[in-house]
Design an enzyme around this catalytic site. Structure first.
Site, PDB file in Angstrom:
ATOM      1  N   GLU A  67      65.447  58.174  66.993  1.00 33.15           N
ATOM      2  CA  GLU A  67      64.826  59.217  68.678  1.00 33.15           C
ATOM      3  C   GLU A  67      65.559  58.969  69.662  1.00 33.15           C
ATOM      4  O   GLU A  67      65.644  59.944  70.615  1.00 33.15           O
ATOM      5  CB  GLU A  67      63.512  60.308  68.744  1.00 33.15           C
ATOM      6  CG  GLU A  67      62.664  58.489  68.990  1.00 33.15           C
ATOM      7  CD  GLU A  67      60.923  59.290  68.954  1.00 33.15           C
ATOM      8  OE1 GLU A  67      60.438  58.529  69.810  1.00 33.15           O
ATOM      9  OE2 GLU A  67      60.743  59.258  67.475  1.00 33.15           O
ATOM     10  N   ASP A  68      65.851  57.572  69.991  1.00 35.91           N
ATOM     11  CA  ASP A  68      66.225  57.438  71.005  1.00 35.91           C
ATOM     12  C   ASP A  68      67.283  57.435  71.197  1.00 35.91           C
ATOM     13  O   ASP A  68      67.605  56.602  72.398  1.00 35.91           O
ATOM     14  CB  ASP A  68      65.316  55.715  71.524  1.00 35.91           C
ATOM     15  CG  ASP A  68      63.767  56.697  72.202  1.00 35.91           C
ATOM     16  OD1 ASP A  68      63.853  57.839  72.399  1.00 35.91           O
ATOM     17  OD2 ASP A  68      63.087  55.235  72.244  1.00 35.91           O
TER      18      ASP A  68
END
Length: 181
Positions: A67-68
């Site tokens: 997600e990052d």
């Protein structure tokens, strides 16, 4: 099965990959703490509770990379294992959704997590709350309290939580509620 003599190298390879992928990221707030500290603390909490499963610890260190960063689940599975990728996938929010919706989904899906993903989730929430207590994140008192309440909601929906991790989470959470409530 991974030879126990290979265990440190396998875990450190995950730390090295996570450190590289998160190299430009910092925690919110004035102190600009390197982000990598967070996933390392998550894995450390698991280890302190007696968890020695290499893939669990690898997934804990890598739990935010999808997600990052631009890293993919396919690359994760190729570099580590399908199980590590599966655990990370369970931890990954859909970043195309608004924050409020992602938080609702974490609560809704907490009861569906595998036992190992649930362990990472509890350690993740505990470490996040601990960071809120320890670092200047430039958050209002209300925002800090609201985070603690939400994290408690996520954890209470987890089926059969690990007792040691739940004890850590509860202790940290209670301290935060006292400070911010």
């Amino acid at each position: 099965m991974i030879d126990k003599n290979e265990m440190p190298a396998c875990i450190l390879s995950a730390v090295a990959k996570a450190a590289w992928l998160h190299r430009y990221q910092r925690r919110k707030g004035s102190q600009k703490i390197p982000y990598i500290n967070h996933p390392v603390k998550v894995a450390l909490m698991l280890a302190e509770c007696g968890h020695r499963d290499v893939e669990l610890l690898q997934a804990a260190v890598l739990h935010d990379v999808i997600e990052d960063t631009e890293y993919t689940l396919e690359s994760l599975a190729n570099d580590f294992s399908a199980r590590v990728a599966g655990l990370v996938e369970e931890m990954t929010d859909d970043m195309t959704l608004p924050s409020k919706k992602r938080k609702q989904l974490q609560v809704a899906h907490a009861g569906e997590l595998s036992a190992d993903a649930a362990k990472i989730k509890i350690a993740d929430k505990a470490c996040n709350i601990n960071d809120i207590l320890e670092y200047d994140l430039s958050w209002s008192r209300k925002r800090k309290y609201d985070y603690v309440v939400w994290a408690n909601d996520v954890v209470k929906h987890i089926k059969n939580p690990d007792p040691c991790l739940l004890k850590h989470f509860t202790s940290i959470s209670n301290r935060a509620k006292e400070n911010f409530g």
